[in-house]
Design a protein around this motif. Structure first.
Motif, PDB file in Angstrom:
ATOM      1  N   GLN A 164       1.103  -1.180   0.097  1.00  0.00           N
ATOM      2  CA  GLN A 164       0.653  -0.171  -0.149  1.00  0.00           C
ATOM      3  C   GLN A 164       0.816   1.102   0.142  1.00  0.00           C
ATOM      4  O   GLN A 164       0.681   2.431  -0.886  1.00  0.00           O
ATOM      5  N   SER A 165       1.902   0.797   0.505  1.00  0.00           N
ATOM      6  CA  SER A 165       2.949   2.349   0.356  1.00  0.00           C
ATOM      7  C   SER A 165       3.528   2.642  -1.170  1.00  0.00           C
ATOM      8  O   SER A 165       4.043   3.757  -0.776  1.00  0.00           O
ATOM      9  N   LYS A 166       4.019   1.247  -1.699  1.00  0.00           N
ATOM     10  CA  LYS A 166       4.383   1.833  -2.783  1.00  0.00           C
ATOM     11  C   LYS A 166       3.213   1.918  -3.540  1.00  0.00           C
ATOM     12  O   LYS A 166       3.710   3.013  -4.461  1.00  0.00           O
ATOM     13  N   LEU A 167       2.689   1.782  -3.883  1.00  0.00           N
ATOM     14  CA  LEU A 167       1.150   1.802  -4.429  1.00  0.00           C
ATOM     15  C   LEU A 167       0.752   4.296  -3.761  1.00  0.00           C
ATOM     16  O   LEU A 167       0.814   4.736  -5.041  1.00  0.00           O
ATOM     17  N   LYS A 168       1.078   4.103  -3.015  1.00  0.00           N
ATOM     18  CA  LYS A 168       1.182   5.885  -2.028  1.00  0.00           C
ATOM     19  C   LYS A 168       2.181   6.304  -2.566  1.00  0.00           C
ATOM     20  O   LYS A 168       1.643   7.268  -3.005  1.00  0.00           O
ATOM     21  N   SER A 169       2.962   5.828  -2.908  1.00  0.00           N
ATOM     22  CA  SER A 169       4.109   6.696  -3.198  1.00  0.00           C
ATOM     23  C   SER A 169       3.977   7.036  -5.215  1.00  0.00           C
ATOM     24  O   SER A 169       4.468   7.867  -5.700  1.00  0.00           O
ATOM     25  N   VAL A 170       3.095   5.993  -6.346  1.00  0.00           N
ATOM     26  CA  VAL A 170       3.167   5.685  -7.544  1.00  0.00           C
ATOM     27  C   VAL A 170       1.633   7.701  -7.543  1.00  0.00           C
ATOM     28  O   VAL A 170       1.776   7.975  -8.500  1.00  0.00           O
ATOM     29  N   SER A 171       1.253   7.508  -6.470  1.00  0.00           N
ATOM     30  CA  SER A 171       0.431   8.306  -6.531  1.00  0.00           C
ATOM     31  C   SER A 171       0.429   9.588  -6.278  1.00  0.00           C
ATOM     32  O   SER A 171       1.064  10.597  -7.111  1.00  0.00           O
ATOM     33  N   LYS A 172       1.703   9.845  -5.787  1.00  0.00           N
ATOM     34  CA  LYS A 172       2.156  10.685  -5.340  1.00  0.00           C
ATOM     35  C   LYS A 172       3.189  11.633  -6.246  1.00  0.00           C
ATOM     36  O   LYS A 172       2.950  12.796  -7.009  1.00  0.00           O
ATOM     37  N   LEU A 173       3.224  10.770  -7.035  1.00  0.00           N
ATOM     38  CA  LEU A 173       4.178  11.133  -8.450  1.00  0.00           C
ATOM     39  C   LEU A 173       3.494  11.457  -9.361  1.00  0.00           C
ATOM     40  O   LEU A 173       3.843  12.482 -10.104  1.00  0.00           O
ATOM     41  N   VAL A 174       2.545  10.739  -9.775  1.00  0.00           N
ATOM     42  CA  VAL A 174       1.885  11.200 -10.508  1.00  0.00           C
ATOM     43  C   VAL A 174       0.584  12.526 -10.825  1.00  0.00           C
ATOM     44  O   VAL A 174       1.124  13.355 -11.151  1.00  0.00           O
ATOM     45  N   GLU A 175       0.177  12.782  -9.273  1.00  0.00           N
ATOM     46  CA  GLU A 175       0.230  14.373  -9.234  1.00  0.00           C
ATOM     47  C   GLU A 175       1.221  15.369  -9.131  1.00  0.00           C
ATOM     48  O   GLU A 175       0.490  15.981  -9.867  1.00  0.00           O
ATOM     49  N   TYR A 176       2.805  15.263  -8.689  1.00  0.00           N
ATOM     50  CA  TYR A 176       3.656  15.312  -9.468  1.00  0.00           C
ATOM     51  C   TYR A 176       3.815  15.507 -11.114  1.00  0.00           C
ATOM     52  O   TYR A 176       3.823  17.165 -11.378  1.00  0.00           O
ATOM     53  N   LEU A 177       3.777  14.265 -11.267  1.00  0.00           N
ATOM     54  CA  LEU A 177       2.861  14.822 -13.207  1.00  0.00           C
ATOM     55  C   LEU A 177       2.330  15.736 -13.672  1.00  0.00           C
ATOM     56  O   LEU A 177       3.365  16.566 -14.523  1.00  0.00           O
ATOM     57  N   VAL A 178       1.539  15.286 -12.888  1.00  0.00           N
ATOM     58  CA  VAL A 178      -0.044  16.885 -13.148  1.00  0.00           C
ATOM     59  C   VAL A 178       0.516  18.419 -13.018  1.00  0.00           C
ATOM     60  O   VAL A 178       0.143  18.673 -14.755  1.00  0.00           O
ATOM     61  N   LYS A 179       1.011  18.647 -12.194  1.00  0.00           N
ATOM     62  CA  LYS A 179       1.605  20.037 -12.053  1.00  0.00           C
ATOM     63  C   LYS A 179       2.834  20.350 -12.918  1.00  0.00           C
ATOM     64  O   LYS A 179       2.527  21.143 -13.901  1.00  0.00           O
TER      65      LYS A 179
END
Length: 459
Positions: A360-375
């Motif tokens: 779950q922590s690994k999946l959260k890391s992916v979500s954070k990177l996607v959020e950063y990529l959107v910006k």
């Protein structure tokens, strides 16, 4: 599940089996509980039944990757053992596992989160307990550490720059692209060494880390980067840590208390120097992890470190040079050319469900990177255009492509005289402040948005 993930999980399970077997042999006991902590660095808490007695242990594994100036984990275990022998409150070391490398140490009770303290008075008292422990460490003779293989710098320049010289080979070895901000900071630091600091002491070099419970400091921890150098380096790194792990009282009061405990005269300019130096070597440490990511890296963590540390470098240099901080104006766009595709990616990630806490922590890391990529998708081209215009104005030339700028700036930094210190700093300031305006609201950029170096002297 793809083959790479299966191989990673199999390797992790094998490592845990080896660690469990080593601990049972070391303690002549039986592991009854083994919990991997959810963090970017391998670590476990264990309970061991040893002759009817429950032994609580902590295992500290290797960081992985090439990001440490002192990659031998045994070095930290040896340092902790030596500190304990000299009465410094640190976790007791039980042993060291060679394969996989891990320190087996006492699980110290308590937390670093000062919001758990019962009152402001208790927080202030804990902060002073920490200062006394740090001061006691600084008073230790350095000879036992030298005998253990730790370098002893001699002379003001070597003592002040001990951290820089320790980190520089790592930075130089892994450097894959120009780093004009880092090179600028390195040049300024080498030209502004405090030549009156000639007393080398053992320093933690990533200080401000301790565990407490019921109003009592139980242990200092994390000596991975410990060395012999200027003791004010520890005050500077604790000052930086206060941004995200509050010390418990104002830094200026704690620095005054340190002077009271040690008898050392105030030297705020040296604390400013070491704030700039510690932030610079920290940025050096992670510069290549963002420039050239490696498989298996904690990419969200390293990106978070990179943007936050670069901002601290700029703020610390501005403070040391007496240059006021400025925030440039910037119109923020919320959508870029790949908005629809990124929305699909966000949704696809949200649909992935895993039950294991670590995954779950690994999946959260992916979500954070996607959020950063959107910006980034919405604003990167705009940021690059502004940075190119700034560089062209300072250097008096035009560039055919944005990719040429960092190399040109690094070349200029290497040859420019001190008269260009302020113009260059202001250019780097605009670069990082714009990026914080864009990314500061994300999970990865949040740390950078909260940078605020506390005062060294009463205002």
């Amino acid at each position: 599940m793809n083959t790479a993930v299966k191989e990673q999980e199999s390797a992790a399970a094998t490592s845990e089996s080896k660690l469990k077997a080593f601990v049972e042999q070391l303690t002549n006991g039986r592991v009854t509980s083994m919990q991997r902590l959810v963090r970017w660095r391998p670590a476990w808490n264990l309970e061991v039944d040893s002759n009817g007695h429950t032994l609580r242990l902590h295992l500290r594994g290797e960081r992985g990757g090439d990001v440490s100036p002192f990659p031998d984990l045994r070095r930290e275990a040896d340092i902790l053992t030596l500190l304990g022998q000299h009465g410094i409150p640190v976790p007791r070391i039980h042993g060291f596992c060679e394969d996989p490398p891990a320190i087996v140490m006492e699980l110290v009770r308590g937390t670093r989160d000062l919001s758990a303290a019962r009152s402001d008075e208790e927080r202030r008292d804990l902060a002073r307990q920490y200062v006394r422990a740090m001061a006691a460490m600084h008073q230790l003779p350095v000879e036992p550490f030298v005998a253990q293989g730790i370098d002893r710098p001699k002379g003001a320049e070597a003592i002040s720059l001990a951290g820089l010289e320790a980190y520089y080979p790592l930075y130089e070895r892994n450097k894959t692209r120009p780093q004009p901000l880092v090179e600028f900071a390195l040049g300024w630091l080498r030209r502004n060494v405090p030549m009156h600091r000639t007393d080398a002491r053992f320093v933690q070099y990533d200080s401000g880390q301790y565990l407490f419970e019921n109003g009592q400091l139980n242990a200092l921890y994390d000596f991975e980067f410990a060395m012999i150098g200027d003791p004010l380096a520890d005050l500077a790194s604790a000052r930086m840590r206060d941004n995200y792990e509050p010390l418990g009282d104002s830094f200026c009061d704690l620095y005054a208390y340190y002077q009271e405990v040690t008898g050392e005269r105030p030297d705020p300019d040296v604390v400013r120097f070491h704030t700039a130096l510690f932030s610079t070597v920290s940025a050096m440490q992670f510069s290549s992890t963002v420039a050239t990511p490696q498989p298996g890296d904690p990419h969200d963590t390293y990106t978070e470190f990179d943007i936050a540390l670069r901002r601290v470098v700029v703020h610390a240099l501005a403070e040391a040079m007496g240059v006021p901080l400025e925030t440039p104006a910037l119109d923020i766009a919320t959508q870029g050319p790949n908005t629809a595709l990124l929305m699909m990616l966000e949704d696809a990630v949200a649909q992935v469900k895993v039950s294991d806490e670590f995954q779950q922590s690994k999946l959260k890391s992916v979500s954070k990177l996607v959020e950063y990529l959107v910006k980034g998708d919405a604003m990167t081209l705009r940021l690059q255009a502004l940075e190119q215009a700034d560089a062209e104005a300072l250097l008096g030339r035009t560039f055919g492509h944005y990719s040429e700028i960092d190399a040109a700036l690094e070349d200029f930094v290497g040859s420019a005289g001190p008269e260009y210190d302020e113009p260059l700093l202001k250019l780097f300031m605009k670069q990082i402040e714009r990026r914080v305006l864009v990314f500061g609201g994300t999970a990865i950029g949040g740390s950078a948005s909260h940078i605020d170096l506390p005062p060294i002297e009463p205002r």
